[in-house]
Design an enzyme around this catalytic site. Sequence first.
Site, PDB file in Angstrom:
ATOM      1  N   LEU A  26       7.182  -5.704   3.807  1.00 26.71           N
ATOM      2  CA  LEU A  26       6.504  -5.284   5.037  1.00 26.71           C
ATOM      3  C   LEU A  26       7.384  -4.332   5.838  1.00 26.71           C
ATOM      4  CD1 LEU A  26       4.722  -8.323   6.718  1.00 26.71           C
ATOM      5  CD2 LEU A  26       3.768  -6.559   5.242  1.00 26.71           C
TER       6      LEU A  26
ATOM      7  N   THR B 249      10.160   7.391   3.093  1.00 29.84           N
ATOM      8  CA  THR B 249       8.949   6.592   3.288  1.00 29.84           C
ATOM      9  C   THR B 249       8.512   6.795   4.731  1.00 29.84           C
ATOM     10  OG1 THR B 249      10.136   4.615   4.043  1.00 29.84           O
ATOM     11  CG2 THR B 249       9.718   4.785   1.670  1.00 29.84           C
TER      12      THR B 249
ATOM     13  N   TYR C 241      22.367   1.526  11.440  1.00 30.54           N
ATOM     14  CA  TYR C 241      21.644   0.661  10.508  1.00 30.54           C
ATOM     15  C   TYR C 241      22.277  -0.727  10.394  1.00 30.54           C
ATOM     16  CZ  TYR C 241      17.748   0.350   7.378  1.00 30.54           C
ATOM     17  OH  TYR C 241      16.535   0.015   6.841  1.00 30.54           O
TER      18      TYR C 241
ATOM     19  N   SER D 288       0.777  -1.246   0.000  1.00 35.06           N
ATOM     20  CA  SER D 288       0.000   0.000   0.000  1.00 35.06           C
ATOM     21  C   SER D 288       0.808   1.295   0.000  1.00 35.06           C
ATOM     22  CB  SER D 288      -0.959   0.005   1.194  1.00 35.06           C
ATOM     23  OG  SER D 288      -0.258  -0.263   2.388  1.00 35.06           O
TER      24      SER D 288
END
Length: 399
Positions: A139, A276, A235, A50
């Site tokens: 996801l 994002t 990260y 989405s």
Amino acid sequence: MIIKPRVRGFICVTAHPTGCEANVKKQIDYVTTEGPIANGPKRVLVIGASTGYGLAARITAAFGCGADTLGVFFERPGEEGKPGTSGWYNSAAFHKFAAQKGLYAKSINGDAFSDEIKQLTIDAIKQDLGQVDQVIYSLASPRRTHPKTGEVFNSALKPIGNAVNLRGLDTDKEVIKESVLQPATQSEIDSTVAVMGGEDWQMWIDALLDAGVLAEGAQTTAFTYLGEKITHDIYWNGSIGAAKKDLDQKVLAIRESLAAHGGGDARVSVLKAVVTQASSAIPMMPLYLSLLFKVMKEKGTHEGCIEQVYSLYKDSLCGDSPHMDQEGRLRADYKELDPEVQNQVQQLWDQVTNDNIYQLTDFVGYKSEFLNLFGFGIDGVDYDADVNPDVKIPNLIQG
């Protein structure tokens, strides 16, 4: 109602249906202009369909490869007086444009980590498609309820081993922020791996194989980010990195089982840093992205989700000579990792102060792309117009 952006920290709590539709249309137009992708999949399952890279993959599969798509996501619809999530509006728009093109599109709304949603997905494939020949795993979630034990895991964004001094950009106050991030405990590392590692991806592929809904020769890929040394402490060498390394382990078993299933394949795909909802939550990423945008735009190599995913499909997922690293990952992040780009970002990193944020970084571009995620700041959209927040998604299975 008239919907305006309301930003709290790293999230925008409102979304604009018309703006989200325009955003989806823009991505579809990009793919259509770039042209059809040869040897593409024709029946695609996108898990996490989405927003961000998952949405870009669904758009590329449908409008670049002519594929029928089944999307899984966890979004909230709008209701009277309250907007839904951007992912809901993005998906409604995708369904609308897919229908206009005569493409099959069905979506399932619910927790992709659960056995229930996996079963609903299998049932939908059996009923409508028979089998799928590609599975995209994209996801992004901060927590996961384990389907077998019921245990709830929460991910942590922390370094491993030592505390890290962190430079970041407070996007609300628009100031540089120095902070110290304490290292993750072993329990936090394990929880992050449980949420963001490869276990659920493997569970999906095993379930699809067992149910007979994966076509022979099917391929699957999970999206990841590696980055360079500027982001490594938080990260790749941090708790998220432990989860990403778990993906690299789990893909080996998935690849083996798919190879035995008619010569299929499984790969981790490494994509560049983009704005994002997931990346804006990571400390230091807004500053890194603002600098990266400035440097890459000056070089003419700046790309967003749709450009990245289109080239991943064309060059690597469907191409004869994929960009692959020594670990067998597909790479679409090579323009970001260009040593010249990274050196320039590193130099600017140490020079940024509150006084020169707008001169040394492209924070304006970052803010613009952030608002675009939620359907705001899109050219041609009248934000003073009355809009209905209650937008229906046709062909939606509610989990």
